[in-house]
Each structure stands twice: as structure tokens, then as C-alpha cells.
Design a protein around this motif. Structure first.
Motif, PDB file in Angstrom:
ATOM      1  N   GLY A 151       0.729  -1.139   0.054  1.00 50.81           N
ATOM      2  CA  GLY A 151      -0.008   0.045   0.060  1.00 50.81           C
ATOM      3  C   GLY A 151       0.870   1.283   0.039  1.00 50.81           C
ATOM      4  O   GLY A 151       1.695   1.573  -0.834  1.00 50.81           O
ATOM      5  N   ASP A 152       0.375   2.343   0.828  1.00 50.63           N
ATOM      6  CA  ASP A 152       0.959   3.517   0.794  1.00 50.63           C
ATOM      7  C   ASP A 152       2.749   3.372   1.137  1.00 50.63           C
ATOM      8  O   ASP A 152       3.276   4.251   0.852  1.00 50.63           O
ATOM      9  CB  ASP A 152       0.158   4.350   1.998  1.00 50.63           C
ATOM     10  N   ALA A 153       2.938   2.499   2.206  1.00 49.69           N
ATOM     11  CA  ALA A 153       4.300   2.154   2.686  1.00 49.69           C
ATOM     12  C   ALA A 153       5.197   1.811   1.419  1.00 49.69           C
ATOM     13  O   ALA A 153       6.395   2.415   1.210  1.00 49.69           O
ATOM     14  CB  ALA A 153       4.353   1.218   3.730  1.00 49.69           C
ATOM     15  N   LEU A 154       4.656   0.966   0.620  1.00 44.21           N
ATOM     16  CA  LEU A 154       5.465   0.735  -0.650  1.00 44.21           C
ATOM     17  C   LEU A 154       5.405   1.857  -1.844  1.00 44.21           C
ATOM     18  O   LEU A 154       6.725   2.027  -2.158  1.00 44.21           O
ATOM     19  CB  LEU A 154       4.872  -0.741  -1.278  1.00 44.21           C
ATOM     20  N   THR A 155       4.396   2.443  -1.891  1.00 48.82           N
ATOM     21  CA  THR A 155       4.590   3.638  -2.657  1.00 48.82           C
ATOM     22  C   THR A 155       5.455   4.632  -2.335  1.00 48.82           C
ATOM     23  O   THR A 155       6.338   5.103  -3.065  1.00 48.82           O
ATOM     24  CB  THR A 155       3.125   4.385  -2.863  1.00 48.82           C
ATOM     25  N   ALA A 156       5.598   4.974  -0.850  1.00 52.36           N
ATOM     26  CA  ALA A 156       6.361   5.847  -0.375  1.00 52.36           C
ATOM     27  C   ALA A 156       7.814   5.675  -0.699  1.00 52.36           C
ATOM     28  O   ALA A 156       8.946   6.404  -1.037  1.00 52.36           O
ATOM     29  CB  ALA A 156       6.241   6.209   1.058  1.00 52.36           C
ATOM     30  N   ALA A 157       8.188   4.243  -0.267  1.00 49.23           N
ATOM     31  CA  ALA A 157       9.558   3.615  -0.477  1.00 49.23           C
ATOM     32  C   ALA A 157       9.830   3.767  -1.860  1.00 49.23           C
ATOM     33  O   ALA A 157      11.191   4.325  -2.041  1.00 49.23           O
ATOM     34  CB  ALA A 157       9.554   2.252   0.238  1.00 49.23           C
ATOM     35  N   PHE A 158       9.202   3.387  -2.802  1.00 47.00           N
ATOM     36  CA  PHE A 158       9.586   3.561  -4.071  1.00 47.00           C
ATOM     37  C   PHE A 158       9.859   4.955  -4.591  1.00 47.00           C
ATOM     38  O   PHE A 158      10.914   5.267  -5.182  1.00 47.00           O
ATOM     39  CB  PHE A 158       8.332   3.049  -5.244  1.00 47.00           C
TER      40      PHE A 158
END
Length: 273
Positions: A151-158
Motif C-alpha cells: 500500500g502507501d508504505a510501498l509507494t512511499a519507499a519507491f
């Protein structure tokens, strides 16, 4: 073990403060039930905490809550430092068991940062530096970390990784296989560092495999082991080191979870005023 018996008054105060923080607003009666103290004792503790500015009584009610001042109690806490403190003896035990050194890495603003390494301490001539920032997409620690975000955590890390503009994290060949590598890491629970990256940095001397460290369903770090290619077949050695690597990751996770939980209860108190 402590040198002296715990100061019971302090333990009582911390117990009461913890209960209000976790369950507040809450009445003195309910606090007394949870901390197993008589209500008059709880009232004295509450009045002390109110005087110190950590607790307040909600106007027009018999319930209590914590004030913003309680935030100051955690300002000195550094999650990475505590992670390293708890993980170090476990990683050293892993080194003794498998015969190969390890890196503990955390994600920080688009890079995997080495929080602990025992490479140089155990004679591996390949450089490894505390605080070194490693690419995310080219390393096993980066791939297993990303693979267990969602979710948002993966998007932010990318987004943070792409903004860091690492040469390896913008390499077209590595990006082309990224989705496949992430899926394999989710399926297998481990990931290898890209050989091209290792070849350039370490002149084909090593390979590395990493597993995630997950606490309460959230990935917080990754642990890798590094092996000399001259030691033999990667599949054979992987079969030897992967189970201990996973056990160590699990032990670190359990240690962190226990550390974040409620403190060990003192000896049971009698209900005397």
C-alpha cells in the motif's frame, strides 16, 4: 539482573501511567483493577502524576487521560539503536553457527543503511562500513524489505528510492526485473543481491542472501549473510545457512516485540492500602 530491589512506588506510577496511556480516558476504579492496587493507592499515584504534569482529570467526569508531556518520555528513544542493541548478540551467535558474517540494514530515505555488520570483526577482507548507504533495488536487503511492504508504505519507499537517484536504483536492467524479483522474495521469503552489483563492488568475490525482520506484521529491517563464492556451490551453502538466518531473523523479531510490550510484572502485590 538488577543490583537492588525495584522501587515499588516508581513501578506503581509507571504501571498507572501505562494503563492511562493505553486505555484512557479511564476511571480510577478501572485503573485499580488493571494494576491490581487498592483504589486509594491509585488515587495517590494519580495525584502525583497530575502534579508532575503527565496526567489530567477530564473536567466534569471521573476519568483520567495523559497530557502531551508524556511525549517527552520517548524523545531519547532511537529505534535503530535499540534494534542494534537487541540484534547484536543474536547476529554474533549466527556468525558462530554458520561461519559467515552478516549485515543488518534498515531503510532510510531511499537507501538501505548498514546498522550493524560483523564483516571486518571476523576477518572478511571485503570492506563493510557502519552507516554505509546501499542501493535498494540491487541488494537482497533492499528487495526483501520492499517485498514485505504494501500500500502507501510501498509507494512511499519507491518514491524515496527513485528520488535518491542511485546509479544502481536507476539501472534499466535492474528495473526491468524488479517486479519479478519482488514477487520471488514474497514467495520465497528471501532474496539475493544482484550479481552485477556485487561483481563491480567486490570483484566477484561474494554472494549475499537476505531475509526480512518483521514485527507485528510490519517489516522494520533486513538481515543478510555474505559468503565467498570460492566456498562452493551456492545452492548447497544456501541450504546450510538459510534456516539459521531465518531463525535469527525470527529471534530478533520476537526480541523487539517483547521489548515493545508491557514490562515484566513485579512480584504480585497484596491488596493493602
Amino acid at each position: 539482573m538488577p543490583s537492588f530491589e525495584p522501587v515499588r512506588a516508581i513501578l506503581r506510577g509507571l504501571d498507572v501511567l501505562r494503563v492511562i496511556s493505553e486505555a484512557g480516558p479511564i476511571t480510577a476504579t478501572d485503573i485499580a483493577k488493571q494494576v491490581m492496587l487498592p483504589q486509594p493507592s491509585v488515587i495517590r499515584v494519580l495525584e502525583t502524576l497530575i502534579s508532575a504534569g503527565y496526567v489530567y482529570r477530564i473536567e466534569g467526569s471521573v476519568t483520567y487521560g495523559v497530557t502531551a508531556r508524556t511525549l517527552a518520555l520517548s524523545r531519547g528513544f532511537n529505534a535503530t539503536s535499540r534494534l542494534v542493541q537487541l540484534a547484536t548478540p543474536l547476529i554474533e551467535a549466527l556468525r558462530s553457527e554458520i561461519g559467515w558474517p552478516s549485515n543488518l540494514a534498515t531503510f532510510d530515505q531511499g537507501a538501505m543503511t548498514i546498522a550493524y555488520t560483523n564483516r571486518s570483526a571476523h576477518g572478511m577482507s571485503i570492506p563493510g562500513r557502519l552507516g554505509a548507504r546501499l542501493p535498494v533495488f540491487a541488494t537482497g536487503v533492499g528487495i526483501v524489505y520492499l517485498a514485505h511492504l504494501s500500500g502507501d508504505a510501498l509507494t512511499a519507499a519507491f518514491a524515496q528510492t527513485k528520488a535518491a537517484v542511485s546509479r544502481w536504483d536507476t539501472n534499466p536492467e535492474i528495473l526491468a526485473s524488479l517486479d519479478e524479483r519482488l514477487e520471488a522474495a514474497r514467495r520465497n521469503g528471501y532474496a539475493f543481491a544482484e550479481e552485477a552489483y556485487l561483481d563491480e563492488l567486490y570483484h566477484s568475490q561474494i554472494w549475499a542472501v537476505a531475509v526480512p525482520i518483521i514485527v507485528d506484521g510490519k517489516v522494520i529491517a533486513a538481515l543478510s549473510s555474505l559468503v565467498l563464492r570460492s566456498a562452493g556451490s551456492r545452492n548447497r551453502i544456501l541450504g546450510q545457512i538459510l534456516p539459521p538466518l531465518r531463525r535469527t531473523s525470527k529471534a530478533i523479531s520476537e526480541s523487539l516485540a517483547a521489548d515493545a510490550g508491557a514490562p515484566e510484572s513485579p512480584p504480585k502485590r497484596t491488596r493493602r492500602g
